[in-house]
Design an enzyme around this catalytic site. Structure first.
Site, PDB file in Angstrom:
ATOM      1  N   TYR A  38       8.565  -4.527 -13.130  1.00  0.00           N
ATOM      2  CA  TYR A  38       9.545  -3.301 -12.937  1.00  0.00           C
ATOM      3  C   TYR A  38      10.726  -3.610 -13.371  1.00  0.00           C
ATOM      4  O   TYR A  38      11.816  -2.809 -13.704  1.00  0.00           O
ATOM      5  CB  TYR A  38       9.547  -3.798 -11.547  1.00  0.00           C
ATOM      6  CG  TYR A  38       9.570  -2.004 -10.218  1.00  0.00           C
ATOM      7  CD1 TYR A  38       9.712  -0.821 -11.086  1.00  0.00           C
ATOM      8  CD2 TYR A  38      10.746  -1.575  -9.374  1.00  0.00           C
ATOM      9  CE1 TYR A  38       9.712   0.345 -10.315  1.00  0.00           C
ATOM     10  CE2 TYR A  38      10.994  -1.184  -8.301  1.00  0.00           C
ATOM     11  CZ  TYR A  38      10.400   0.454  -9.559  1.00  0.00           C
ATOM     12  OH  TYR A  38      11.012   1.785  -8.737  1.00  0.00           O
ATOM     13  N   LYS A  77      17.066  -0.714  -7.439  1.00  0.00           N
ATOM     14  CA  LYS A  77      16.636  -0.133  -6.619  1.00  0.00           C
ATOM     15  C   LYS A  77      16.634  -0.867  -4.894  1.00  0.00           C
ATOM     16  O   LYS A  77      17.323  -0.908  -4.114  1.00  0.00           O
ATOM     17  CB  LYS A  77      14.639  -0.553  -6.703  1.00  0.00           C
ATOM     18  CG  LYS A  77      13.885   0.960  -7.395  1.00  0.00           C
ATOM     19  CD  LYS A  77      14.694   2.483  -6.571  1.00  0.00           C
ATOM     20  CE  LYS A  77      13.725   3.667  -6.946  1.00  0.00           C
ATOM     21  NZ  LYS A  77      14.423   4.876  -6.624  1.00  0.00           N
TER      22      LYS A  77
END
Length: 257
Positions: free
Chosen positions: A153, A160
């Site tokens: 990720y 995020k």
């Protein structure tokens, strides 16, 4: 109905499997009027997806990193409705070289793109829409809980994590205007955007094993319902919150499945 006579901006709709699309659907079913945004080559997809909603809404083109687009959005809403009750921020992007195990080699320009589009853009949306909510309102963003480092990720995870912090600071600054700001941390869903993330199938596998509630990667409705709840007046004293809709995955330690 929960959202009768409410008016919301729903950003980030691409296809009808997206969380944003399902949020627009549930909001309409609960009595709200919605306006969608799309961008660039995906604008046609957004327009087609809009026609699949119970009441097909208009679609405005929005590149959130382009000040002229942001200004045009505010002008459109001002002339169309005059005011707004809230919005869903569902905008995120990271270049290919910022994902997939390339964390150490990602160039700063790509990390910056991920941050600007996925985190700073929530501030952009909030700042431009706040004047359209003179009686208060609600802003919600879509998150993927990043208290841990996830495989592949990479810089989207960093973005995020920044988004979660942006949510808290917006809650602080907009609270005096009676504007609530919250994030919904969804479990992995099989959207077009999610499946473009390298290693998505690993998320799907671990969620299936650990989440105490059966998690269905093909069902975005539970997440959409939580977004609509946070947009509603029923959460009038909730702000700065990270709400998990992940089948309880976040509460269970690794190895406990």
């Amino acid at each position: 109905m929960l959202l009768t006579r409410k008016r919301f901006l729903i950003t980030g709709v691409l296809t009808d499997d997206s969380i944003a699309w399902h949020t627009a659907r549930v909001a309409q079913e609960e009595g709200a009027e919605v306006l969608l945004t799309g961008f660039g080559r995906g604008l046609g997809l957004t327009q087609r997806s809009a026609r699949r909603l119970p009441s097909p809404p208009d679609v405005i083109e929005l590149d959130v990193n382009d000040p002229s687009h942001v200004e045009a959005l505010v002008d459109d809403i001002s002339s169309r409705w005059g005011s707004l009750d809230g919005a869903l921020h569902a905008i995120a992007f990271a270049p290919d070289d910022a994902l997939g195990g390339k964390f150490l080699s990602t160039p700063p320009e790509s990390a910056q793109t991920a941050f600007m589009t996925s985190a700073f853009s929530f501030k952009t949306i909030a700042a431009c829409l706040a004047p359209l909510m003179p009686s208060g309102g609600s802003l919600v963003t879509l998150d993927f809980d990043n208290r841990q480092a996830w495989p592949e990720y990479d810089w989207m995870g960093v973005a995020k994590a920044a988004l979660e912090s942006v949510t808290r600071y917006l809650a602080r600054d907009l609270g005096p205007r009676r504007i609530r700001v919250n994030a919904v941390a969804a479990g992995p869903l099989g959207t077009v955007a999610a499946r473009s993330v390298p290693g998505f199938e690993r998320f799907e596998k671990v969620w299936g094993a650990r989440a105490p509630l059966a998690w269905n990667v093909e069902d975005a409705t539970p997440v959409a319902r939580m977004v609509c709840l946070l947009l509603s007046d029923w959460t009038s004293m909730t702000t700065g919150e990270l709400v998990h809709v992940d089948g309880g995955f976040h509460a269970i330690a690794a190895g406990a499945e």
